[in-house]
Motif scaffolding. Structure first.
Motif, PDB file in Angstrom:
ATOM      1  N   PHE A   1       0.836  -1.205   0.000  1.00  0.00           N
ATOM      2  CA  PHE A   1       0.000   0.000   0.000  1.00  0.00           C
ATOM      3  C   PHE A   1       0.866   1.248   0.000  1.00  0.00           C
ATOM      4  O   PHE A   1       2.033   1.223   0.408  1.00  0.00           O
ATOM      5  CB  PHE A   1      -0.971   0.012   1.182  1.00  0.00           C
ATOM      6  N   GLU A   2       0.287   2.336  -0.459  1.00  0.00           N
ATOM      7  CA  GLU A   2       0.996   3.617  -0.478  1.00  0.00           C
ATOM      8  C   GLU A   2       0.931   4.243   0.911  1.00  0.00           C
ATOM      9  O   GLU A   2      -0.148   4.407   1.479  1.00  0.00           O
ATOM     10  CB  GLU A   2       0.354   4.555  -1.504  1.00  0.00           C
ATOM     11  N   GLY A   3       2.089   4.541   1.474  1.00  0.00           N
ATOM     12  CA  GLY A   3       2.127   5.110   2.812  1.00  0.00           C
ATOM     13  C   GLY A   3       1.568   6.526   2.844  1.00  0.00           C
ATOM     14  O   GLY A   3       1.380   7.169   1.812  1.00  0.00           O
ATOM     15  N   ARG A   4       1.290   7.004   4.022  1.00  0.00           N
ATOM     16  CA  ARG A   4       0.818   8.384   4.196  1.00  0.00           C
ATOM     17  C   ARG A   4       1.186   8.892   5.585  1.00  0.00           C
ATOM     18  O   ARG A   4       1.497   8.124   6.502  1.00  0.00           O
ATOM     19  CB  ARG A   4      -0.690   8.491   3.973  1.00  0.00           C
ATOM     20  N   VAL A   5       1.143  10.213   5.737  1.00  0.00           N
ATOM     21  CA  VAL A   5       1.413  10.856   7.021  1.00  0.00           C
ATOM     22  C   VAL A   5       0.209  10.665   7.947  1.00  0.00           C
ATOM     23  O   VAL A   5      -0.948  10.703   7.497  1.00  0.00           O
ATOM     24  CB  VAL A   5       1.699  12.358   6.818  1.00  0.00           C
ATOM     25  N   LEU A   6       0.465  10.446   9.206  1.00  0.00           N
ATOM     26  CA  LEU A   6      -0.620  10.313  10.173  1.00  0.00           C
ATOM     27  C   LEU A   6      -1.375  11.631  10.307  1.00  0.00           C
ATOM     28  O   LEU A   6      -0.776  12.713  10.275  1.00  0.00           O
ATOM     29  CB  LEU A   6      -0.086   9.917  11.558  1.00  0.00           C
ATOM     30  N   GLY A   7      -2.691  11.542  10.450  1.00  0.00           N
ATOM     31  CA  GLY A   7      -3.487  12.718  10.758  1.00  0.00           C
ATOM     32  C   GLY A   7      -3.242  13.158  12.192  1.00  0.00           C
ATOM     33  O   GLY A   7      -2.625  12.445  12.997  1.00  0.00           O
ATOM     34  N   SER A   8      -3.755  14.311  12.549  1.00  0.00           N
ATOM     35  CA  SER A   8      -3.506  14.870  13.885  1.00  0.00           C
ATOM     36  C   SER A   8      -4.022  13.970  14.996  1.00  0.00           C
ATOM     37  O   SER A   8      -3.355  13.763  16.020  1.00  0.00           O
ATOM     38  CB  SER A   8      -4.150  16.258  14.002  1.00  0.00           C
TER      39      SER A   8
ATOM     40  N   LYS B   1       3.459  24.330  10.989  1.00  0.00           N
ATOM     41  CA  LYS B   1       2.351  23.381  11.141  1.00  0.00           C
ATOM     42  C   LYS B   1       2.759  21.970  10.721  1.00  0.00           C
ATOM     43  O   LYS B   1       2.116  20.994  11.108  1.00  0.00           O
ATOM     44  CB  LYS B   1       1.143  23.831  10.313  1.00  0.00           C
ATOM     45  N   ASP B   2       3.825  21.857   9.929  1.00  0.00           N
ATOM     46  CA  ASP B   2       4.305  20.552   9.469  1.00  0.00           C
ATOM     47  C   ASP B   2       5.490  20.097  10.305  1.00  0.00           C
ATOM     48  O   ASP B   2       6.328  20.911  10.708  1.00  0.00           O
ATOM     49  CB  ASP B   2       4.708  20.615   7.992  1.00  0.00           C
ATOM     50  N   ASP B   3       5.577  18.807  10.547  1.00  0.00           N
ATOM     51  CA  ASP B   3       6.699  18.250  11.292  1.00  0.00           C
ATOM     52  C   ASP B   3       7.943  18.163  10.429  1.00  0.00           C
ATOM     53  O   ASP B   3       7.867  17.961   9.213  1.00  0.00           O
ATOM     54  CB  ASP B   3       6.351  16.848  11.814  1.00  0.00           C
ATOM     55  N   PHE B   4       9.090  18.274  11.102  1.00  0.00           N
ATOM     56  CA  PHE B   4      10.367  18.133  10.400  1.00  0.00           C
ATOM     57  C   PHE B   4      10.529  16.699   9.866  1.00  0.00           C
ATOM     58  O   PHE B   4      11.011  16.469   8.773  1.00  0.00           O
ATOM     59  CB  PHE B   4      11.507  18.489  11.367  1.00  0.00           C
ATOM     60  N   ASP B   5      10.110  15.738  10.673  1.00  0.00           N
ATOM     61  CA  ASP B   5      10.156  14.321  10.291  1.00  0.00           C
ATOM     62  C   ASP B   5       8.821  13.687  10.690  1.00  0.00           C
ATOM     63  O   ASP B   5       8.714  13.064  11.736  1.00  0.00           O
ATOM     64  CB  ASP B   5      11.323  13.619  11.000  1.00  0.00           C
ATOM     65  N   PRO B   6       7.784  13.851   9.852  1.00  0.00           N
ATOM     66  CA  PRO B   6       6.429  13.452  10.261  1.00  0.00           C
ATOM     67  C   PRO B   6       6.279  11.943  10.452  1.00  0.00           C
ATOM     68  O   PRO B   6       6.996  11.144   9.840  1.00  0.00           O
ATOM     69  CB  PRO B   6       5.559  13.933   9.096  1.00  0.00           C
ATOM     70  N   LEU B   7       5.353  11.568  11.330  1.00  0.00           N
ATOM     71  CA  LEU B   7       5.004  10.156  11.488  1.00  0.00           C
ATOM     72  C   LEU B   7       4.284   9.690  10.226  1.00  0.00           C
ATOM     73  O   LEU B   7       3.377  10.367   9.732  1.00  0.00           O
ATOM     74  CB  LEU B   7       4.109   9.956  12.710  1.00  0.00           C
ATOM     75  N   ARG B   8       4.681   8.520   9.719  1.00  0.00           N
ATOM     76  CA  ARG B   8       4.108   8.009   8.475  1.00  0.00           C
ATOM     77  C   ARG B   8       3.769   6.531   8.619  1.00  0.00           C
ATOM     78  O   ARG B   8       4.560   5.759   9.184  1.00  0.00           O
ATOM     79  CB  ARG B   8       5.096   8.166   7.300  1.00  0.00           C
ATOM     80  N   PHE B   9       2.595   6.139   8.121  1.00  0.00           N
ATOM     81  CA  PHE B   9       2.267   4.731   8.000  1.00  0.00           C
ATOM     82  C   PHE B   9       2.990   4.160   6.793  1.00  0.00           C
ATOM     83  O   PHE B   9       2.886   4.705   5.685  1.00  0.00           O
ATOM     84  CB  PHE B   9       0.764   4.525   7.806  1.00  0.00           C
ATOM     85  N   GLU B  10       3.742   3.085   6.997  1.00  0.00           N
ATOM     86  CA  GLU B  10       4.433   2.404   5.901  1.00  0.00           C
ATOM     87  C   GLU B  10       4.232   0.902   6.043  1.00  0.00           C
ATOM     88  O   GLU B  10       4.121   0.384   7.160  1.00  0.00           O
ATOM     89  CB  GLU B  10       5.945   2.718   5.906  1.00  0.00           C
ATOM     90  N   GLU B  11       4.189   0.204   4.914  1.00  0.00           N
ATOM     91  CA  GLU B  11       4.025  -1.252   4.920  1.00  0.00           C
ATOM     92  C   GLU B  11       5.215  -1.933   5.608  1.00  0.00           C
ATOM     93  O   GLU B  11       6.362  -1.508   5.467  1.00  0.00           O
ATOM     94  CB  GLU B  11       3.939  -1.760   3.480  1.00  0.00           C
ATOM     95  N   ILE B  12       4.932  -2.981   6.388  1.00  0.00           N
ATOM     96  CA  ILE B  12       6.000  -3.819   6.939  1.00  0.00           C
ATOM     97  C   ILE B  12       6.561  -4.636   5.778  1.00  0.00           C
ATOM     98  O   ILE B  12       5.866  -5.463   5.194  1.00  0.00           O
ATOM     99  CB  ILE B  12       5.470  -4.761   8.035  1.00  0.00           C
TER     100      ILE B  12
END
Length: 628
Positions: A115-122, A193-204
């Motif tokens: 799956f395509e990863g994405r940044v976590l919502g707030s 408002k954006d993180d320097f290194d945002p949390l992201r969901f990525e496939e294992i």
């Protein structure tokens, strides 16, 4: 126990020797991984050819003995495999290399496209927060399903979890990044408002579904008696609330454990709340139980997991070609702040001026100071109750006669019970309480999925939010209701609070409040470090991290009739130790019974005081809905 393992081993060798006269053992290439050794070559043992009169398939007794021993050995392996290795997810590659869990994977389930990863919502980011200086989650979601008679083998669980992982991308997600801004001013104000290194969901990556499932499933715990069974699952439940420790970058971000005794069994789940909520938990439970059913039918199939997956896809279709969107994307989208959003923000600011009571007013300043100094010493403790079907039906009838829902009545009983334990016994002072009610936000989204009533597309995700309001009530109102001296006046007060809850829910549903609430929270998360604010609040003597006086989460009725017959109760909770509610109730109906889970934080609330709250709550319900 170890002696019984030797017995299992010896008996299995006899069975294999009996089977060998019909088939020589295949050559095993030592260079293959454990899963490849069995998946590529074992069909010769599992499935006989038409011309082979001595296949193991032609010996039903041998089939049955082999299957039973296979289950037994697999369960033993899960109980003892962690003696020297441990079961933290960071140890997964080492365990896979040693092949501790691979010996019964005759075939593997093909992994879906990445799956395509994405940044976590707030909101996801807040729920994924770890306690300061550790990997322990601040707000884990822990839930348990109790089975009165159903026995579950680890082989069936493993196959079911593998199929589950194939269907729900969020369950096979790791969380990368730090989630920190580039700079923070005055400890809490963000420079961007954006993180320097945002949390992201990525496939294992680099692991099969079966290998991920092996990491999800913890060793089985066995109990000798029904009394010890109750004690074990309850202690395990509380322990997981305080030690939900994941290496989120490695994943998976959830785990499950089977607890069993002769008469009953339980499945206990510990989840990173960022990836699911209680509605998703019910879906997970249903799919596992359907999988166990199908495994019993397909256990001699070359690939039971595939059979399970086919049945689940047919009966419970989900949109699983992508990760579900974040709550902010689904509900708010690109819409900017509007006048209605500003109005909502102003109303919430005004409610703070009502100065709601958040901590017992009889807690001394010294006690507050000691508790505030060591938030890491707090522990979420629980009390569990079940209302029988006959009692619940009478309560539902009374609620209908008074034109409120059961949820409204539960809210009223919670508020009245809180009034009994939050003040000195002789106090009659009027108090304001800040009340929190959990809400499912799936139907408040935009786009095609939202048009069908669920912006998650039926896939596992965290789509639960909350609404709150300030309720005024006199101290010890619950005692007035439960005593004969209270009379009709006390009963009217119970229904007044219940009808207030009904109005608040109605106003929430028909307005744009869900969108406004999500928008304001998103704005707040991107403007200040809310996690840091919560850490500071946890150390404030005035609040001790309490944002609400009390709250209720009602998951409603377990919606899967096909598997409901197996489930005796479902209990769920989140940790409130660093911050949260002073008193919290989580509940749901399954099999006609209402499962109740009460949560408190020690030492802010002692276990004795928590039980006093429960008795007051149950007494208020009984007086208003059964007697009054």
């Amino acid at each position: 126990m170890l002696g019984s393992e030797c017995l299992y081993t010896k008996t299995l060798l006899i069975v294999l020797a009996l089977a060998r006269f019909s088939h020589p053992f295949p050559e095993i290439n030592p260079s293959l991984r454990p899963s490849q050794k069995f998946s590529d070559q074992s069909p010769k043992l599992n499935k006989g050819s038409a011309g082979d009169a001595h296949s193991i398939d032609d010996h039903p007794l041998l089939q049955r003995i082999s299957s039973v021993l296979h289950d037994s050995l697999h369960n033993v392996m899960y109980r003892y495999a962690d003696h020297d290795d441990g079961f933290e997810s960071r140890d997964l590659p080492r365990r896979i290399k040693r092949g501790l869990f691979q010996s019964d994977f005759s075939t593997t389930l093909q992994k879906p496209p990445q799956f395509e990863g994405r940044v976590l919502g707030s909101f996801e980011k807040m729920l994924a927060k770890q306690r300061k200086g550790s990997e322990v989650l601040s707000t884990p979601h822990v839930w348990v399903a109790i089975f009165d008679e159903r026995k579950i083998s680890m082989r069936a669980l493993n196959a079911s979890v593998a199929a589950l992982l194939s269907r729900h991308p969020m369950l096979r997600a790791s969380i990368q990044g730090t989630g920190l801004p580039e700079k923070v001013v005055l400890n809490t104000i963000r420079n961007s408002k954006d993180d320097f290194d945002p949390l992201r969901f990525e496939e294992i990556k680099d692991l099969s579904l079966e290998e991920i499932a092996a990491c999800v499933l913890r060793p089985t715990k066995s109990c000798g008696s029904l009394m010890s069974f109750e004690k074990v699952w309850r202690e395990e439940f509380e322990m997981e609330l305080e030690d939900a420790r994941f290496d989120r970058k490695v994943g998976p971000n959830w785990r499950a454990r089977l607890i069993e005794c002769r008469e009953r069994s339980a499945l206990l789940f510990t989840m990173n709340h960022a990836i699911e909520d209680q509605k998703s938990a019910n879906s997970i439970l249903n799919e596992i139980l359907v999988g166990v059913e199908e495994f019993e039918r397909a256990k001699f199939s070359p690939n039971p997991s595939l059979q399970i997956l086919k049945r689940l896809d047919f009966e419970f279709p989900v949109k699983n070609d992508r990760l579900p969107p974040s709550m902010e994307t689904a509900i708010v989208g690109d819409a900017p702040f509007t006048l209605s959003t500003m109005s909502y923000l102003a109303r919430k600011a005004v409610s703070g001026l009502l100065k709601p009571l958040l901590v017992h007013d009889h807690l001394s300043s010294d006690e507050r100071a000691n508790i505030a100094e060591r938030p890491e010493a707090r522990q979420t403790i629980c009390e569990f109750r079940v209302l029988e079907e006959s009692v619940l039906n009478k309560m539902l009838k009374t609620c209908k006669e008074n034109k409120v829902s059961l949820t409204s009545a539960l809210c009223s009983a919670t508020i009245m019970a809180c009034s009994d334990v939050s003040h000195s016994p002789d106090s009659k002072r009027w108090n304001n309480y800040k009340f929190l009610l959990a809400v499912d936000l799936r139907k408040f989204g935009q786009g095609n999925d939202a048009a069908e009533g669920d912006w998650t597309g039926g896939s596992v995700a965290c789509a639960g939010g909350a609404m709150d309001w300030v309720e005024g009530i006199s101290a010890n109102a619950g005692k007035e209701l439960r005593s004969d001296a209270g009379g009709e006046k006390a009963t009217r007060e119970f229904w007044r609070v219940a009808h207030r809850c009904k109005r608040e829910i109605a106003n929430y549903v028909k307005s744009e409040v869900p969108k406004q609430a999500v928008s304001v929270f998103d704005f707040g998360m991107k403007s200040i470090e809310i996690g840091e604010v919560c850490e500071l609040e946890a150390r404030r003597e005035e609040t001790l991290g309490r944002a609400y006086t009390c709250g209720v989460s009602n998951m409603g009725k377990y919606p899967y009739s096909g598997t409901e017959k197996y489930v005796g109760a479902i209990h769920y909770a989140t940790s409130h130790s660093p911050w949260g509610s002073l008193y919290q109730l989580s509940c749901g109906t399954v099999g006609g019974k209402l499962s109740l889970t009460f949560q408190f934080v020690e030492p802010i609330v002692s276990r004795e005081m928590g039980r006093e709250f429960v008795e007051s709550f149950m007494g208020c319900l009984e007086k208003a809905l059964l007697v009054g």
